[in-house]
Design a protein around this motif. Structure first.
Motif, PDB file in Angstrom:
ATOM      1  N   GLY A  29       0.790  -1.221   0.000  1.00  0.00           N
ATOM      2  CA  GLY A  29       0.000   0.000   0.000  1.00  0.00           C
ATOM      3  C   GLY A  29       0.821   1.269   0.000  1.00  0.00           C
ATOM      4  N   VAL A  30       2.151   1.132   0.074  1.00  0.00           N
ATOM      5  CA  VAL A  30       3.031   2.300   0.050  1.00  0.00           C
ATOM      6  C   VAL A  30       3.909   2.300  -1.200  1.00  0.00           C
ATOM      7  N   SER A  35      -0.421   1.597  -4.688  1.00  0.00           N
ATOM      8  CA  SER A  35      -0.016   2.423  -3.555  1.00  0.00           C
ATOM      9  C   SER A  35      -1.003   3.552  -3.277  1.00  0.00           C
ATOM     10  N   ALA A  36      -1.129   3.870  -1.985  1.00  0.00           N
ATOM     11  CA  ALA A  36      -1.872   5.066  -1.598  1.00  0.00           C
ATOM     12  C   ALA A  36      -1.084   6.324  -1.923  1.00  0.00           C
ATOM     13  N   LEU A  37       0.213   6.151  -2.176  1.00  0.00           N
ATOM     14  CA  LEU A  37       1.127   7.273  -2.443  1.00  0.00           C
ATOM     15  C   LEU A  37       1.872   6.997  -3.748  1.00  0.00           C
ATOM     16  N   PRO A  38       1.189   7.133  -4.884  1.00  0.00           N
ATOM     17  CA  PRO A  38       1.790   6.727  -6.156  1.00  0.00           C
ATOM     18  C   PRO A  38       3.081   7.449  -6.508  1.00  0.00           C
ATOM     19  N   GLU A  39       3.221   8.714  -6.117  1.00  0.00           N
ATOM     20  CA  GLU A  39       4.456   9.438  -6.412  1.00  0.00           C
ATOM     21  C   GLU A  39       5.631   8.820  -5.657  1.00  0.00           C
ATOM     22  N   GLN A  97      -6.174   2.375   2.083  1.00  0.00           N
ATOM     23  CA  GLN A  97      -5.888   2.425   3.512  1.00  0.00           C
ATOM     24  C   GLN A  97      -5.009   1.249   3.923  1.00  0.00           C
ATOM     25  N   GLN A  98      -4.106   1.501   4.872  1.00  0.00           N
ATOM     26  CA  GLN A  98      -3.178   0.470   5.333  1.00  0.00           C
ATOM     27  C   GLN A  98      -3.819  -0.322   6.485  1.00  0.00           C
ATOM     28  N   HIS A  99      -4.927  -0.973   6.207  1.00  0.00           N
ATOM     29  CA  HIS A  99      -5.671  -1.664   7.260  1.00  0.00           C
ATOM     30  C   HIS A  99      -5.008  -2.988   7.625  1.00  0.00           C
ATOM     31  N   SER A 100      -4.973  -3.276   8.903  1.00  0.00           N
ATOM     32  CA  SER A 100      -4.401  -4.527   9.401  1.00  0.00           C
ATOM     33  C   SER A 100      -5.054  -5.716   8.703  1.00  0.00           C
TER      34      SER A 100
END
Length: 223
Positions: A29-30, A35-39, A97-100
């Motif tokens: 997810g990163v 990714s939530a943060l594509p850049e 979202q970085q959900h568990s």
């Protein structure tokens, strides 16, 4: 070129018996394709940082160096998460979202996770070390040198390095195995901040330190 003395010093610092390789937020997810943060994900891939981290992890597995993956995640209900900075509030609105337990918090390819690796998950804060299990685990492992890799050079990496130094560890940072945004920020952070408190090196130098034969206490007896 680095001197022979600096090579020997780095090799001594990287003794597999007292070294741990830490990957920071190298999760799907990163830095993954969704990714939530594509850049940031693009920077990690285009710079070669993610590939270099995978090389370091593979070499650590071969050399007997303990690998630890620090993962940032959150509960779906948000309990326990920080809300005291703009970064946290912005992250809560991201489409991924970085959900568990979700795919987003799995370590991202091409990094391979071995059975002996330790995965440490945190629900709060900015640092992989502060308030997590990382420090006691490092002490139980007999760690003296922490090799810090991952993202981002903007926040989590300097937090990890500062905390490691404050806790008494020697921090080693392969500068080509970390990434941040914008791309030009990472070398500036390394040069002006991390180099003051950590041993800054390269992926190839770390690999060479782990693969180089170490001196034996006594010469082998011929057969």
């Amino acid at each position: 070129m680095p001197s022979r003395e600096s090579h020997e010093r780095l090799t001594a610092l990287l003794d597999p018996a007292t070294t741990v390789l830490l990957t920071v937020e190298c999760q799907q997810g990163v830095v993954g394709s969704d990714s939530a943060l594509p850049e940031l994900a693009a920077a990690a891939r285009s710079s070669g940082a993610l590939a270099n981290i995978a090389r370091l992890v593979a070499a650590a597995h071969e050399s007997g160096v303990q690998v630890m993956h620090a993962v940032a995640e959150s509960r779906p209900d948000g309990r326990g998460a920080n809300r005291n900075a703009r970064l946290f509030r912005a992250a809560a609105r991201l489409p991924v979202q970085q959900h568990s337990g979700s795919t987003a918090v799995r370590v991202a390819p091409p990094i391979e996770v071995a059975d002996e690796d330790l995965v440490v998950r945190r629900l709060h804060g900015l640092s992989p070390l502060a308030g997590t299990d990382v420090d006691p685990l490092l002490r139980n492992l007999g760690c003296r040198t922490l090799v810090v890799t991952g993202v981002s050079a903007n926040i989590a990496i300097p937090n990890a390095v500062f905390d490691a130094v404050n806790l008494g560890y020697t921090a080693v940072v392969p500068a080509d195995a970390i990434a941040g945004v914008p791309a030009e920020y990472t070398p500036a952070m390394v040069r002006n901040t991390l180099a003051l408190v950590a041993t800054v090196t390269t992926t190839d130098a770390v690999l060479g330190g782990w693969m180089r034969p170490r001196r034996q206490g006594a010469a082998a007896t011929p057969a």
